[in-house]
Design a protein around this motif. Structure first.
Motif, PDB file in Angstrom:
ATOM      1  N   GLU A   1       6.699  -2.449  -2.928  1.00  0.00           N
ATOM      2  CA  GLU A   1       8.023  -2.771  -2.408  1.00  0.00           C
ATOM      3  C   GLU A   1       8.637  -1.432  -1.996  1.00  0.00           C
ATOM      4  OE1 GLU A   1      12.205  -4.308  -4.320  1.00  0.00           O
ATOM      5  OE2 GLU A   1      10.348  -5.177  -5.101  1.00  0.00           O
ATOM      6  N   CYS A   2       8.981  -1.285  -0.721  1.00  0.00           N
ATOM      7  CA  CYS A   2       9.483  -0.003  -0.218  1.00  0.00           C
ATOM      8  C   CYS A   2      11.002   0.005  -0.113  1.00  0.00           C
ATOM      9  CB  CYS A   2       8.876   0.308   1.147  1.00  0.00           C
ATOM     10  SG  CYS A   2       7.124   0.723   1.040  1.00  0.00           S
ATOM     11  N   TRP A   3      11.577   1.148  -0.422  1.00  0.00           N
ATOM     12  CA  TRP A   3      13.020   1.364  -0.370  1.00  0.00           C
ATOM     13  C   TRP A   3      13.272   2.600   0.476  1.00  0.00           C
ATOM     14  CZ3 TRP A   3      16.774  -1.183  -3.673  1.00  0.00           C
ATOM     15  CH2 TRP A   3      16.217  -2.223  -4.431  1.00  0.00           C
ATOM     16  N   HIS A   4      14.349   2.563   1.259  1.00  0.00           N
ATOM     17  CA  HIS A   4      14.669   3.669   2.155  1.00  0.00           C
ATOM     18  C   HIS A   4      16.153   3.992   2.062  1.00  0.00           C
ATOM     19  CE1 HIS A   4      15.587   5.526   6.133  1.00  0.00           C
ATOM     20  NE2 HIS A   4      14.476   6.167   5.872  1.00  0.00           N
ATOM     21  N   LYS A   5      16.464   5.255   2.194  1.00  0.00           N
ATOM     22  CA  LYS A   5      17.849   5.706   2.204  1.00  0.00           C
ATOM     23  C   LYS A   5      18.245   5.952   3.659  1.00  0.00           C
ATOM     24  CE  LYS A   5      20.650   8.722  -0.602  1.00  0.00           C
ATOM     25  NZ  LYS A   5      20.591   9.737  -1.652  1.00  0.00           N
ATOM     26  N   GLU A   6      19.352   5.349   4.083  1.00  0.00           N
ATOM     27  CA  GLU A   6      19.807   5.474   5.463  1.00  0.00           C
ATOM     28  C   GLU A   6      20.006   6.944   5.847  1.00  0.00           C
ATOM     29  OE1 GLU A   6      23.436   3.818   8.228  1.00  0.00           O
ATOM     30  OE2 GLU A   6      22.891   2.707   6.424  1.00  0.00           O
ATOM     31  N   ARG A   7      19.643   7.260   7.084  1.00  0.00           N
ATOM     32  CA  ARG A   7      19.755   8.623   7.631  1.00  0.00           C
ATOM     33  C   ARG A   7      18.977   9.641   6.799  1.00  0.00           C
ATOM     34  NH1 ARG A   7      25.465   7.389   7.751  1.00  0.00           N
ATOM     35  NH2 ARG A   7      25.861   6.216   9.629  1.00  0.00           N
ATOM     36  N   SER A   8      17.861   9.227   6.312  1.00  0.00           N
ATOM     37  CA  SER A   8      17.044  10.090   5.469  1.00  0.00           C
ATOM     38  C   SER A   8      15.575   9.813   5.762  1.00  0.00           C
ATOM     39  CB  SER A   8      17.371   9.793   3.999  1.00  0.00           C
ATOM     40  OG  SER A   8      16.327  10.128   3.157  1.00  0.00           O
ATOM     41  N   ASN A   9      14.731  10.771   5.478  1.00  0.00           N
ATOM     42  CA  ASN A   9      13.290  10.556   5.605  1.00  0.00           C
ATOM     43  C   ASN A   9      12.651  10.263   4.246  1.00  0.00           C
ATOM     44  OD1 ASN A   9      13.574  13.095   4.511  1.00  0.00           O
ATOM     45  ND2 ASN A   9      12.095  14.073   5.858  1.00  0.00           N
ATOM     46  N   GLU A  10      13.467   9.924   3.269  1.00  0.00           N
ATOM     47  CA  GLU A  10      12.982   9.622   1.919  1.00  0.00           C
ATOM     48  C   GLU A  10      12.574   8.153   1.812  1.00  0.00           C
ATOM     49  OE1 GLU A  10      16.249  10.613  -0.618  1.00  0.00           O
ATOM     50  OE2 GLU A  10      16.107  12.749  -0.153  1.00  0.00           O
ATOM     51  N   VAL A  11      11.431   7.927   1.194  1.00  0.00           N
ATOM     52  CA  VAL A  11      10.938   6.572   0.957  1.00  0.00           C
ATOM     53  C   VAL A  11      10.545   6.467  -0.519  1.00  0.00           C
ATOM     54  CG1 VAL A  11       9.142   4.879   1.490  1.00  0.00           C
ATOM     55  CG2 VAL A  11      10.068   6.328   3.301  1.00  0.00           C
ATOM     56  N   VAL A  12      10.938   5.367  -1.137  1.00  0.00           N
ATOM     57  CA  VAL A  12      10.549   5.096  -2.518  1.00  0.00           C
ATOM     58  C   VAL A  12       9.676   3.845  -2.504  1.00  0.00           C
ATOM     59  CG1 VAL A  12      11.337   4.478  -4.831  1.00  0.00           C
ATOM     60  CG2 VAL A  12      12.632   6.124  -3.473  1.00  0.00           C
ATOM     61  N   SER A  13       8.514   3.948  -3.136  1.00  0.00           N
ATOM     62  CA  SER A  13       7.606   2.806  -3.256  1.00  0.00           C
ATOM     63  C   SER A  13       7.603   2.356  -4.702  1.00  0.00           C
ATOM     64  CB  SER A  13       6.188   3.202  -2.837  1.00  0.00           C
ATOM     65  OG  SER A  13       6.190   3.703  -1.522  1.00  0.00           O
ATOM     66  N   LEU A  14       7.721   1.052  -4.897  1.00  0.00           N
ATOM     67  CA  LEU A  14       7.795   0.469  -6.235  1.00  0.00           C
ATOM     68  C   LEU A  14       6.628  -0.494  -6.418  1.00  0.00           C
ATOM     69  CD1 LEU A  14       9.394  -0.006  -8.880  1.00  0.00           C
ATOM     70  CD2 LEU A  14      10.798  -1.647  -7.614  1.00  0.00           C
ATOM     71  N   TYR A  15       5.728  -0.156  -7.324  1.00  0.00           N
ATOM     72  CA  TYR A  15       4.551  -0.967  -7.625  1.00  0.00           C
ATOM     73  C   TYR A  15       4.708  -1.564  -9.022  1.00  0.00           C
ATOM     74  CZ  TYR A  15       2.289   1.913  -4.008  1.00  0.00           C
ATOM     75  OH  TYR A  15       1.978   2.565  -2.845  1.00  0.00           O
ATOM     76  N   SER A  16       4.228  -2.784  -9.186  1.00  0.00           N
ATOM     77  CA  SER A  16       4.228  -3.409 -10.500  1.00  0.00           C
ATOM     78  C   SER A  16       2.937  -4.199 -10.645  1.00  0.00           C
ATOM     79  CB  SER A  16       5.432  -4.331 -10.654  1.00  0.00           C
ATOM     80  OG  SER A  16       5.451  -4.918 -11.931  1.00  0.00           O
ATOM     81  N   SER A  17       2.307  -4.097 -11.812  1.00  0.00           N
ATOM     82  CA  SER A  17       1.064  -4.820 -12.070  1.00  0.00           C
ATOM     83  C   SER A  17       1.105  -5.426 -13.470  1.00  0.00           C
ATOM     84  CB  SER A  17      -0.133  -3.873 -11.969  1.00  0.00           C
ATOM     85  OG  SER A  17      -1.313  -4.519 -12.378  1.00  0.00           O
ATOM     86  N   SER A  18       0.471  -6.567 -13.608  1.00  0.00           N
ATOM     87  CA  SER A  18       0.432  -7.193 -14.928  1.00  0.00           C
ATOM     88  C   SER A  18      -0.969  -7.162 -15.537  1.00  0.00           C
ATOM     89  CB  SER A  18       0.939  -8.634 -14.846  1.00  0.00           C
ATOM     90  OG  SER A  18       0.151  -9.375 -13.949  1.00  0.00           O
ATOM     91  N   THR A  19      -1.901  -6.507 -14.882  1.00  0.00           N
ATOM     92  CA  THR A  19      -3.257  -6.396 -15.450  1.00  0.00           C
ATOM     93  C   THR A  19      -3.799  -4.988 -15.276  1.00  0.00           C
ATOM     94  OG1 THR A  19      -4.144  -7.221 -13.364  1.00  0.00           O
ATOM     95  CG2 THR A  19      -3.907  -8.824 -15.145  1.00  0.00           C
ATOM     96  N   PRO A  20      -3.521  -4.024 -16.085  1.00  0.00           N
ATOM     97  CA  PRO A  20      -2.629  -4.043 -17.250  1.00  0.00           C
ATOM     98  C   PRO A  20      -1.172  -3.892 -16.806  1.00  0.00           C
ATOM     99  CG  PRO A  20      -3.552  -1.862 -16.997  1.00  0.00           C
ATOM    100  CD  PRO A  20      -4.167  -2.727 -15.922  1.00  0.00           C
ATOM    101  N   ASP A  21      -0.264  -4.047 -17.777  1.00  0.00           N
ATOM    102  CA  ASP A  21       1.163  -3.942 -17.484  1.00  0.00           C
ATOM    103  C   ASP A  21       1.544  -2.492 -17.173  1.00  0.00           C
ATOM    104  OD1 ASP A  21       1.350  -6.607 -18.050  1.00  0.00           O
ATOM    105  OD2 ASP A  21       2.394  -6.369 -19.952  1.00  0.00           O
ATOM    106  N   TYR A  22       2.051  -2.274 -15.971  1.00  0.00           N
ATOM    107  CA  TYR A  22       2.593  -0.969 -15.620  1.00  0.00           C
ATOM    108  C   TYR A  22       3.478  -1.074 -14.390  1.00  0.00           C
ATOM    109  CZ  TYR A  22      -0.894  -0.467 -11.875  1.00  0.00           C
ATOM    110  OH  TYR A  22      -1.657  -0.649 -10.762  1.00  0.00           O
ATOM    111  N   VAL A  23       4.344  -0.098 -14.240  1.00  0.00           N
ATOM    112  CA  VAL A  23       5.207   0.042 -13.065  1.00  0.00           C
ATOM    113  C   VAL A  23       5.071   1.480 -12.583  1.00  0.00           C
ATOM    114  CG1 VAL A  23       7.605   0.110 -12.245  1.00  0.00           C
ATOM    115  CG2 VAL A  23       6.867  -1.723 -13.797  1.00  0.00           C
ATOM    116  N   VAL A  24       4.912   1.650 -11.285  1.00  0.00           N
ATOM    117  CA  VAL A  24       4.850   2.980 -10.681  1.00  0.00           C
ATOM    118  C   VAL A  24       5.953   3.094  -9.641  1.00  0.00           C
ATOM    119  CG1 VAL A  24       3.485   4.582  -9.278  1.00  0.00           C
ATOM    120  CG2 VAL A  24       2.362   3.229 -11.061  1.00  0.00           C
ATOM    121  N   VAL A  25       6.682   4.191  -9.710  1.00  0.00           N
ATOM    122  CA  VAL A  25       7.696   4.492  -8.697  1.00  0.00           C
ATOM    123  C   VAL A  25       7.263   5.799  -8.047  1.00  0.00           C
ATOM    124  CG1 VAL A  25      10.131   4.964  -8.242  1.00  0.00           C
ATOM    125  CG2 VAL A  25       9.492   3.430 -10.139  1.00  0.00           C
TER     126      VAL A  25
END
Length: 138
Positions: A109-133
């Motif tokens: 899931e990608c997130w962006h800040k207006e007027r910026s070149n910054e991108v945040v990617s949000l990953y989530s998995s349940s096998t095994p349980d983890y979240v990566v930002v």
């Protein structure tokens, strides 16, 4: 023969300076790093403010840094183990000025800040349980 003490002092100063600077030179030239918040030198050097202030959604988390020195792009990440809950992270991203994007180049899931070149990617998995930002600038 007064030159001998001066030369020794100069050599000592150079050696001490090299000893102090060496860890930072290694970090600057590194193409990747995996570290925890308790690795103070790496944490302070690599971690952007966005990830430093990220809610800790699990007591078990690690950081990563990856760089492509050719293109000057860097990728910073935090991985939370034992959870798939992302609501706190999403709330934090919104409060930091990021908006979810309709499409993403990855399975994240990608997130962006207006007027910026910054991108945040949000990953989530349940096998095994983890979240990566992951945070990057393009």
């Amino acid at each position: 023969m007064k030159m001998k003490p001066v030369v020794l002092i100069i050599v000592a100063i150079v050696l001490i300076s090299a000893t102090v600077a060496w860890p930072y030179l290694k970090m600057e030239l590194a193409s990747s790093a995996y570290y925890s918040q308790s690795d103070t030198r790496e944490y302070e050097y690599y971690t952007p403010e966005l990830l430093k202030k990220m809610p800790r959604i699990s007591p078990s988390f690690t950081f990563q840094y990856m760089s492509n020195h050719d293109s000057r792009n860097a990728l910073y990440g935090i991985r939370f183990e034992g959870t798939t809950e992302t609501d706190e992270v999403k709330t934090y991203l919104k409060s930091s000025g990021y908006e979810p994007q309709a499409a993403c180049d990855t399975s994240a899931e990608c997130w962006h800040k207006e007027r910026s070149n910054e991108v945040v990617s949000l990953y989530s998995s349940s096998t095994p349980d983890y979240v990566v930002v992951q945070f990057s600038t393009h």
